[in-house]
Design an enzyme around this catalytic site. Structure first.
Site, short mmCIF file in Angstrom:
data_model
loop_
_atom_site.label_atom_id
_atom_site.label_comp_id
_atom_site.label_asym_id
_atom_site.label_seq_id
_atom_site.Cartn_x
_atom_site.Cartn_y
_atom_site.Cartn_z
N LYS A 1 114.24 -3.43 52.28
CA LYS A 1 113.25 -3.12 51.24
C LYS A 1 112.92 -1.63 51.19
CE LYS A 1 111.09 -7.63 50.57
NZ LYS A 1 109.86 -8.44 50.64
N ARG B 1 113.52 -13.40 57.21
CA ARG B 1 114.30 -13.63 55.99
C ARG B 1 115.13 -12.38 55.74
NH1 ARG B 1 113.92 -12.57 50.46
NH2 ARG B 1 114.76 -14.20 49.10
#
Length: 274
Positions: A221, A255
């Site tokens: 991210k 995740r």
């Protein structure tokens, strides 16, 4: 600390890894990469062989300012892939990344085992009803607004306290319908600035007071690649670093896009705590 996935109890007292399979053409990291059955099966086989407990399938990009996708299109993208993977991997545990109850129900009926909702039911009033109907585990994430508006909604007086209050309300709503297996996701990158993401990670152990498993979704991210002044494709090492921090801060599920490296984090973390 267990969840029941289609009759199989998954013990989350030891951290598990959830591999990401994006079916969207515009995902921030791997959009458009898996476009045919052969590529999809090969990637899922790779993630399972590397140690993934869950495979999380999404057909609607939730990146900031993501384009709108109709419900019918989302279902058309995702249901055939659920069927394909159940056929190839009968014991697979599929998670569906969606905030829409119609998509969730269609996938559950085809064999999906749990639902991963970025809105915790706030973008679809029927979502919690569907989860209760089929009694599947439910991942509820913190977000404000929608993927199209969330980056304008980053004002908090006390971010951790406000997110804890948010989860308390959503957990109560789920419990009132008899939903048992709940997982919380602080929502890194969703309606949060770079600095807020790091404050959240620094204080993530405070979410343990909810007495529920915690999912950390940090993989590749912007909170990584913006700090490192690189791009998502160059952010694996940063992802591994913050996945390790997440485990030390109480994460029960990572995740990730890169299962092998995440499993190495889990293995070393378990060795440290054995």
């Amino acid at each position: 600390m267990t969840i029941n996935c289609k009759g199989k109890l998954i013990d989350l007292s030891k951290p598990k890894v959830m591999g990401i399979l994006n079916l969207t053409p515009n995902s921030f990291f791997d959009g458009g990469k898996y476009t045919n059955e052969e590529e999809i099966v090969a990637q899922v086989h790779k993630m399972l062989s590397e140690g993934a407990t869950f495979i999380d399938i999404g057909a609607y990009s939730s990146k900031p300012n993501a384009e709108f996708v109709a419900v019918e299109e989302e279902i058309a993208r995702i249901v055939p892939v659920v069927e394909l993977l159940i056929n190839h991997f009968p014991n697979i545990i599929i998670s569906i990344d969606t905030f829409r109850s119609e998509v969730a129900e269609a996938c559950i009926l085809k064999g999906a085992a749990l639902i991963n909702d970025i809105s915790a039911g706030k973008l679809d009033d029927l979502m919690l009803t569907v989860i209760a109907k089929y009694n599947v585990p439910y991942i509820m994430m913190h977000m404000k607004g929608t993927p199209q508006t969330m980056q304008t909604l980053t004002q908090y007086d006390a971010i951790v306290e406000e997110i804890l209050l948010y989860f308390s309300e959503r957990i109560a709503a789920a419990r009132s319908l008899g939903i048992n297996d709940l997982i919380v996701d602080p929502g890194f990158g969703f309606a949060k600035t770079l600095e807020q993401n790091y404050e959240l990670l620094q204080k993530m152990e405070l979410f343990e007071q909810l007495n529920l498993p915690i999912l950390a979704g940090i993989s590749r991210k912007s909170m990584i690649y913006k700090v490192l002044n690189c791009n998502p494709s160059e952010s694996l090492n940063g992802t591994t670093t913050l996945n390790t921090v997440s485990l030390m801060k109480g994460a029960n599920i990572l995740r990730v896009h890169d299962v092998k490296e995440a499993m190495e984090c889990v293995t070393l973390f378990n060795a440290l705590h054995s």
